[in-house]
Design an enzyme around this catalytic site. Structure first.
Site, short mmCIF file in Angstrom:
data_model
loop_
_atom_site.label_atom_id
_atom_site.label_comp_id
_atom_site.label_asym_id
_atom_site.label_seq_id
_atom_site.Cartn_x
_atom_site.Cartn_y
_atom_site.Cartn_z
CG ASP A 1 -2.09 0.72 1.16
OD1 ASP A 1 -3.01 0.69 0.62
OD2 ASP A 1 -1.88 2.17 1.70
CG HIS B 1 -5.62 -3.57 0.47
ND1 HIS B 1 -4.92 -3.06 -0.70
CD2 HIS B 1 -5.36 -2.76 1.41
CE1 HIS B 1 -4.03 -2.31 -0.33
NE2 HIS B 1 -4.25 -1.86 0.92
#
Length: 288
Positions: free
Chosen positions: A99, A265
């Site tokens: 991320d 994610h």
């Protein structure tokens, strides 16, 4: 969560970076994402430390890292981490980022090529591609990109009314799945969110990503780095839903290789064994 690791608070030019170190061997830096801390690596770091010197760090303003600067570009975040590694005795190292940490690793590879031996990028597309593909569908998926970028203290004030709820809702919303986050890791994320300085850092990070980071990336979007690059993403997430992540990343890292995992994610917490296997194979090839 980090047995046999040592905690450090290392001075850098613009503040102090908090990190944990463990293991022995070639150095590898682990960088977390939003809205997390280095605690996200608690399942992976001990495994990697069996063969490598592992440094798991908090990004500028996140977790227990602090800065006196108002610059939250990925360029500034990358410079912090290079200084951290140099202070720990590592002039050249591999970087594994998830991320926001992966965006920092991307920028580090461009800005400090002499320091970066390889990169592993977990569940992101290039920042420019995210903004260029922002439409109604993606805006609903990534609403926080615009929300956190608002000025005049708006997101800070709203999040500050219930930061724990915001973190919990964000973790589940970004994952797209019911991730069984470790209670100790969740507590670390929630404790960090209770600090208004950390929330402010989140917002400054995303404001930078909507402004100066775009300009920085546009200036060198045709630059390439011929280094080993691993790209992993979740097949149930947004990253590979409409684009080919490998094709996009090969524009700057021609040797990029990788694949999707059956995850949302948060790859390192959803599929730790698979992520560890892929990263170990990547790092062993770099070492060889």
């Amino acid at each position: 969560m980090f047995p046999d690791f040592t905690a450090h608070d290392v001075p850098v030019a613009d503040g102090t970076i908090h990190a944990r170190t463990g293991g022995d061997g070639p150095p590898v830096l682990l960088l977390h994402g939003f809205p997390q801390t280095h605690a996200m690596w608690h399942l992976l770091a001990p495994v990697l430390a069996e063969e490598f010197t592992v440094v798991a760090a908090d990004l500028r303003g996140y977790g227990r890292s602090r800065t006196s600067s108002e610059d939250y570009t990925f360029r500034a975040m990358a410079a912090d981490q290079v200084q951290l590694m140099q202070a720990l005795g590592h002039d050249r190292f591999s970087v594994v980022g998830h991320d926001r940490g992966a965006r920092t690793a991307h920028r580090m590879a461009l800005d400090a090529p002499a320091a970066v031996a390889s990169v592993a990028l977990l569940d992101i597309l290039p920042t420019l591609e995210v903004w260029r593909s922002m439409d109604a569908w993606l805006a609903r998926q990534y609403y926080h990109w615009a929300f956190l970028a608002q000025g005049e203290g708006l997101p800070q004030t709203l999040i500050g009314h219930d930061p724990v709820y915001f973190v919990r809702r964000t973790l589940q919303g970004l994952s797209g799945t019911q991730v069984p986050f470790d209670p100790a890791a969740t507590a670390a994320y929630e404790d960090a969110a209770k600090d208004p300085a950390v929330v402010d850092a989140w917002c400054r990070d995303y404001r930078a990503a909507a402004g100066p980071d775009v300009e920085i990336d546009e200036a060198d979007e045709h630059e390439q780095r011929d280094l080993p690059a691993l790209v992993l993403w979740g097949s149930r997430g947004r990253v590979g839903a409409r684009e080919d992540p490998l094709a996009l990343w090969r524009r700057q890292f021609p040797r990029a290789a990788g694949h999707a995992l059956d995850a949302g994610h948060f790859l390192a917490e959803e599929r730790p064994e698979e992520v560890a296997a892929a990263i170990l194979a990547h790092l062993r090839a770099v070492r060889a």
